[in-house]
Design an enzyme around this catalytic site. Structure first.
Site, PDB file in Angstrom:
ATOM      1  N   GLY A  37       0.823  -1.213   0.000  1.00  0.00           N
ATOM      2  CA  GLY A  37       0.000   0.000   0.000  1.00  0.00           C
ATOM      3  C   GLY A  37       0.854   1.259   0.000  1.00  0.00           C
ATOM      4  N   ASP A  38       1.880   1.261   0.846  1.00  0.00           N
ATOM      5  CA  ASP A  38       2.787   2.411   0.906  1.00  0.00           C
ATOM      6  C   ASP A  38       3.515   2.612  -0.412  1.00  0.00           C
ATOM      7  OD1 ASP A  38       2.529   3.281   3.691  1.00  0.00           O
ATOM      8  OD2 ASP A  38       3.429   1.368   4.201  1.00  0.00           O
TER       9      ASP A  38
END
Length: 404
Positions: free
Chosen positions: A175-176
């Site tokens: 996600g990051d």
């Protein structure tokens, strides 16, 4: 210095980036820009630095290998941004930069007197790239938002894993890194637009939206047909054969032969060319309807083959096949070696540290890995003098006051 790319300046040579983020979402954006040749100046908290310096399960000699990768090609400057004098130092550096990357909770820069209105008044061409859990606007913008939350709310977690277990996670900070990749793309778009307008702008990359952005057609599938994708383990439902199959020597091979012509080649390799014309398996739809039955037939075949034999046989029939790689496989694979997909860079205490190369490749102005994540504050004096215009006396005073 790096084995590969040390002599290349990269396509972003000449751009100056100030990075004020920490952990993964902001710093991975900075890593991408640095890999492509930008000068990336990372501002860190004195005495502590980015927490990623302590992350990772393997810490040889207490050094984070994760930091060696995500901090590569950057210059480390220590400034206490929680003090007014530190904020003044930061503003001075930002006024002479092209890009500012940050991933603090929305409102933090503004509390420090470093909001975009003030920064752009001094530097109208500044591109401010902001990575956060939920973006700079909306009712959730002030919430803390780690990558894992964005993965959950963006829809990824629900469809990852085996249907018999709770939702799983991908084994990296996906996600990051997705938010960082989208942030880098937006940053380059803003820099290009600046060539026409002469003005910078704010790039707003939200983690949950970055995850949502790669989720293919799950939203229209639900809204228009009521179809909800579920966890399906190693397969995609109705896409067959495309799975991980066991071999006689205890290995695992991924075979992707779901297209009609490729399935015909797989059937020939299996010694059963008649399967390609069998009505049960002759079309994409029919193979999908009998996915388990077909996978059982392929498994029966692969269990008679050792991994290397199976790979050679299928490649001879032009069937896409690949071993499930671990790092030990990557560092010895001839394709990785030929393309220098993994390169080594000199670390002051660890010696030669291998890591993934800079991607994608450019034919004329390729990027590269020039040095690993630097020691905390290693470039403070150099940057404050050359970029900030501070004298040695000024810098000594800032140090004495606990700002650096």
């Amino acid at each position: 210095m790096a084995e590969e790319g040390a002599g290349s300046i990269g396509p972003l040579h000449g751009l100056r980036v100030i990075e004020m983020g920490q952990l993964v979402a902001g710093p991975f954006c900075g890593q991408i820009l640095g890999d492509l040749g930008a000068e990336v100046i990372k501002i860190e908290q004195p005495g502590k630095g980015d927490p990623i310096r302590e992350w990772g399960r393997a810490l040889p000699r207490g050094e984070s290998l994760w930091w060696s990768v995500i901090g590569r090609n950057k210059k480390s400057v220590t400034v206490d941004l929680r003090t007014q004098r530190g904020q003044t130092v930061a503003a001075r550096l930002i006024s002479r930069a092209d890009i500012l990357v940050e991933n603090f909770r929305p409102g933090t820069l503004e509390r420090w007197g470093l909001g975009y209105e003030k920064l752009s008044a001094r530097n109208p061409g500044l591109v401010l790239t902001r990575v956060s859990g939920f973006g700079q606007t909306g009712p959730y913008s002030s919430r803390p938002g780690y990558g894992s939350i964005g993965e959950a709310m963006g829809g990824l977690r629900y469809i990852v894993g085996d249907p018999s277990t709770p939702p799983s996670r991908v084994g990296i900070s996906i996600g990051d890194t997705l938010a960082a990749v989208f942030a880098a793309i937006g940053t380059l778009g803003a820099v290009y637009e600046r060539t026409r307008s002469g003005r910078g702008q704010v790039v707003d990359s939200a983690i949950y939206e970055a995850v949502l952005g790669i989720m293919e057609s799950i939203v229209p599938e639900w809204v228009l047909s009521g179809y909800q994708r579920e966890r399906s383990g190693a397969i995609l439902p109705n896409v067959a054969p495309s799975n991980v199959y066991p071999t006689a020597d205890g290995g695992w091979m991924l075979i992707a032969a779901n297209q009609d012509t490729v399935f015909a080649r797989l059937a020939a390799a299996m010694g059963k060319p008649e399967l390609a014309s069998d009505p049960r398996f002759s079309t994409h739809g029919s193979r999908g309807e009998r996915q388990q039955e077909l996978d059982a037939l392929v498994t029966e075949f692969t269990l008679t083959q050792h991994s290397r034999e199976l790979e050679r046989l299928l490649l001879a029939h032009a069937v896409p096949v690949g071993k499930i790689y671990r790092p030990a496989d990557m560092v010895t694979d001839e394709q990785f070696i030929a393309r220098k997909s993994i390169v080594s860079t000199d670390h002051p205490t660890l010696g030669s540290v291998p890591m993934q190369n800079a991607f994608p490749r450019l034919s004329r102005t390729d990027g590269g890995v020039r040095w690993p994540g630097p020691q905390l504050g290693e470039h403070t004096l150099e940057i404050l003098e050359s970029v900030g215009g501070y004298s040695r006396a000024d810098i000594d005073a800032l140090r004495a006051g606990g700002v650096l």
